[in-house]
Structures are given as C-alpha cells and as structure tokens.
Write a protein that holds these residues in place. Structure first.
Motif, short mmCIF file in Angstrom:
data_model
loop_
_atom_site.label_atom_id
_atom_site.label_comp_id
_atom_site.label_asym_id
_atom_site.label_seq_id
_atom_site.Cartn_x
_atom_site.Cartn_y
_atom_site.Cartn_z
N MET A 33 0.79 -1.32 0.07
CA MET A 33 0.06 0.15 -0.09
C MET A 33 0.93 1.44 -0.08
SD MET A 33 -3.19 -0.77 2.49
CE MET A 33 -2.23 -1.17 3.89
N PRO A 34 0.55 2.32 -0.73
CA PRO A 34 1.25 3.27 -0.83
C PRO A 34 1.22 4.46 0.40
CG PRO A 34 -0.55 3.75 -2.14
CD PRO A 34 -0.59 2.20 -1.97
N TYR A 35 2.39 4.79 0.88
CA TYR A 35 2.25 5.84 1.99
C TYR A 35 3.29 6.97 1.87
CZ TYR A 35 -0.17 2.14 5.22
OH TYR A 35 -1.04 1.59 5.78
N ILE A 36 2.93 8.00 2.31
CA ILE A 36 4.05 8.93 2.43
C ILE A 36 4.25 9.30 3.93
CG2 ILE A 36 3.54 10.26 0.12
CD1 ILE A 36 2.86 12.34 3.04
N THR A 37 5.59 9.84 4.12
CA THR A 37 5.77 9.86 5.58
C THR A 37 6.01 11.47 5.66
OG1 THR A 37 7.11 8.16 5.83
CG2 THR A 37 7.60 9.78 7.67
N THR A 38 5.42 12.11 6.64
CA THR A 38 5.32 13.76 6.99
C THR A 38 6.57 13.93 7.77
OG1 THR A 38 4.24 13.36 9.25
CG2 THR A 38 2.76 13.57 7.12
N PRO A 39 6.86 15.22 7.80
CA PRO A 39 8.17 15.88 8.50
C PRO A 39 8.18 15.47 10.13
CG PRO A 39 7.48 17.39 6.90
CD PRO A 39 6.29 16.65 7.19
N VAL A 58 4.79 10.92 10.52
CA VAL A 58 3.47 10.11 10.52
C VAL A 58 3.22 9.56 9.20
CG1 VAL A 58 0.97 10.61 10.44
CG2 VAL A 58 2.47 11.54 12.23
N GLU A 59 2.88 8.40 8.93
CA GLU A 59 2.66 7.60 7.78
C GLU A 59 1.32 8.05 7.41
OE1 GLU A 59 3.99 3.69 8.25
OE2 GLU A 59 5.74 3.89 6.96
N ILE A 60 1.04 8.54 6.07
CA ILE A 60 0.05 8.96 5.53
C ILE A 60 -0.47 8.11 4.50
CG2 ILE A 60 -1.54 10.57 4.59
CD1 ILE A 60 -1.24 11.37 7.44
N TYR A 61 -1.59 7.18 4.53
CA TYR A 61 -1.83 6.17 3.44
C TYR A 61 -2.57 6.91 2.47
CZ TYR A 61 -4.64 2.80 0.96
OH TYR A 61 -5.42 2.19 -0.06
N TYR A 62 -2.27 6.43 1.07
CA TYR A 62 -3.25 7.35 0.34
C TYR A 62 -3.54 6.24 -0.79
CZ TYR A 62 1.04 7.66 -2.73
OH TYR A 62 2.14 7.57 -3.43
N THR A 63 -4.56 6.45 -1.92
CA THR A 63 -4.81 5.81 -3.04
C THR A 63 -4.57 6.49 -4.09
OG1 THR A 63 -6.49 4.32 -3.89
CG2 THR A 63 -7.18 6.08 -2.93
N ALA A 88 -6.97 10.58 -9.75
CA ALA A 88 -7.66 10.72 -8.38
C ALA A 88 -7.04 10.32 -7.36
CB ALA A 88 -9.14 10.22 -8.61
N ILE A 89 -6.69 11.10 -6.22
CA ILE A 89 -5.84 10.70 -5.21
C ILE A 89 -6.72 10.95 -3.88
CG2 ILE A 89 -3.50 11.25 -3.88
CD1 ILE A 89 -2.66 12.51 -6.82
N ALA A 90 -6.74 10.23 -3.05
CA ALA A 90 -7.46 10.24 -1.70
C ALA A 90 -6.57 9.80 -0.54
CB ALA A 90 -8.65 9.63 -1.63
N HIS A 91 -6.43 10.52 0.49
CA HIS A 91 -5.60 10.05 1.65
C HIS A 91 -6.45 9.73 3.02
CE1 HIS A 91 -5.93 14.29 2.06
NE2 HIS A 91 -5.65 14.44 3.15
N ASP A 92 -5.86 9.02 3.73
CA ASP A 92 -6.45 8.72 5.06
C ASP A 92 -6.02 9.86 6.03
OD1 ASP A 92 -7.88 6.65 4.18
OD2 ASP A 92 -6.85 5.26 5.25
N ARG A 93 -6.77 10.71 6.47
CA ARG A 93 -6.00 11.70 7.47
C ARG A 93 -5.34 11.19 8.71
NH1 ARG A 93 -10.55 14.11 8.09
NH2 ARG A 93 -10.30 15.40 6.28
#
Length: 272
Positions: free
Chosen positions: A1-7, A10-15, A50-55
């Motif tokens: 699953m794709p994630y980015i890491t905030t400064p 925190v790992e933010i999941y997105y589709t 289309a991109i949507a993330h989990d807060r």
C-alpha cells in the motif's frame, strides 16, 4: 500500500488512480479515503488522476494522538502534494476535509492549486462565539466528545442516521450505515476526540478570504451535522470567486440522489 511520511514521522496512506490532471479528495470525520471510492472511479474514468488519503489518526494512516488540528491536517496534505510533485491540482473536501483543503489552498498550496471544491464543509466557524453568535453552542460539541468516549461503536451507528438523513425519511441502506460504522471504528480514539475541537472551533474566515482560485461550495439544505447557515452561506460571501450551490433536502453525507447530482456538478466544475 502506498504511504508518504510527514516531517514529524507520521505515515499517511493514500490511494492513487488514473492519469491526467490531479484531483485530491479529503474525507470527513470520522471516515477515511474509502468514503470517496465512487468519486475516485468517476474521476479516473473521466481522465483525471484521483488521489485520496486517510487523515492522520484515521483509516490506515498512523494512529497518532498528536497533530489532530486543521493546520497540521493541511500540512500533511501539503506533504502529500509535494511528495507526488503535483501541480494544477483540484482539491475537494467534505466536512472536516473541507476545512483541510481550504487551509491548504489558502496557506500552503499557492502555485499548486487550480480549483477548490467543498461539500458540507465546516468553514468558516461552527461554534458559537461573541463574534459568531448564530453558531452552535459549545455544549453540542461537548456531547459529541462525551459520546465518543462513552461508547463510540454505538455512537457511530447513531450518527449515521442524521449523517445520511435517514432520520428525516431519506432512503439509506443498512450497508451504507454499516460502512460508516466500519470507517469510524478505524479511527484512533484520541484522533476522533481531538478532531471535534478542530472541526468546531477553528476560525477559517481569513483562509476563505485568501482563496484566490475558483471555488465551488456545495451544501445540502437539510445538513444536520454542519448547518448551512453556519457554513456555506457565510463562506460564499468571503471567497472572491465562489460558486455556491444549495442542494434542496440533501443531507450531510454524500449519498443517493445527492451524490449523483453532486458528482456531475464536480466534473462539470473541474472541466470549466
């Protein structure tokens, strides 16, 4: 699953689905990006990315108990946009997500955001204050916090009734209510609790005034969660280039005939 890491780690999941101009969708409380599944398909089918993330604290993102405020939500969105190197972005936010995208567009997305769309969004301010005398009393939000702590599982079931307008006679399937409950049960309790303050007490008047791109403001006339008089009607007067559409009899939740009409309007506004 794709994630980015905030400064702040925190790992933010997105589709991420489709190609073309990017459209980012921010969900409401206490949900996740799953709430946008229909729109993700419609947008990608129409030629958009289309991109949507989990807060943070919600869905599949880190179950953090820190940073549960509108400004940090907007910074997380900025981190996602920068990580994906997106430009010419359309941001769409429902409810609390509306506050998130408004703060992002106003303070962090300059030069990247092309258009803003909100539905049932919280700005400018929900709670009653001396400067906002027709807002909702703080006791309304205190009761929400108490119910989240007392029995959140039952509270999500109960909230689904007014969220979708089932208590006002709208035809809402048991499946839709269960899915609302399912998404609510994924949120970290601390994040759910703290987000009540974020969505009710954050004054975004100046954010709305700072929006310098076209904005489409959608709101149901029968929204029992974010009353239209406290939100869209005021927001439309603060944004320089705003288009307001009131959906007669529509609830807070994007569902049923309201969803069908709103989705068509969203596609039309993006294409303008």
């Amino acid at each position: 699953m794709p994630y980015i890491t905030t400064p702040d780690g925190v790992e933010i999941y997105y589709t991420d689905q489709g190609t073309g101009q990017p459209v980012i969708l921010s969900h409401g409380w206490p949900l996740s990006s799953d709430a946008w599944q229909t729109e993700i398909k419609l947008l990608s089918d129409a030629g958009y990315r289309a991109i949507a993330h989990d807060r943070r604290g919600h869905g599949r993102s880190t179950k953090t108990f820190t940073g549960n405020d509108i400004d940090t939500y907007a910074k997380d969105l900025s981190a996602l946009v920068e990580a994906l190197n997106l430009t010419d972005v359309v941001v769409i936010g429902h409810s609390t997500g509306g506050g998130e995208v408004v703060r992002y567009a106003a303070q962090y997305g300059k030069g990247r955001v092309a258009k803003v769309i909100t539905a049932g969004a919280i700005p400018p301010l929900m709670v009653k204050t001396d400067a906002n005398p027709d807002g909702l009393p703080i006791e309304v939000f205190d009761e929400i916090r108490a119910n989240v702590l007392k029995d959140r599982s039952q509270f999500w079931f109960d909230l689904a009734e007014s969220f979708f307008g089932a208590n006002h006679g709208r035809d809402v399937s048991y499946g839709a209510k269960i899915d609302f409950w399912r998404q609510g049960m994924l949120v970290n309790l601390s994040a759910a609790y703290d987000c009540v303050k974020a969505f009710s007490e954050t004054d975004q008047t100046e954010d709305l005034k700072a929006i310098d791109v076209p904005m489409f403001i959608a709101h149901g006339s029968d929204d029992q969660i974010v009353p239209i008089k406290d939100a869209a009607l005021k927001a439309a007067e603060l944004v320089a280039n705003a288009t307001l559409k009131v959906y007669e009899g529509a609830p807070h939740g994007i569902h049923g005939d309201y969803q069908e009409i709103l989705d068509k309007d969203i596609l039309a506004f993006i294409a303008e």
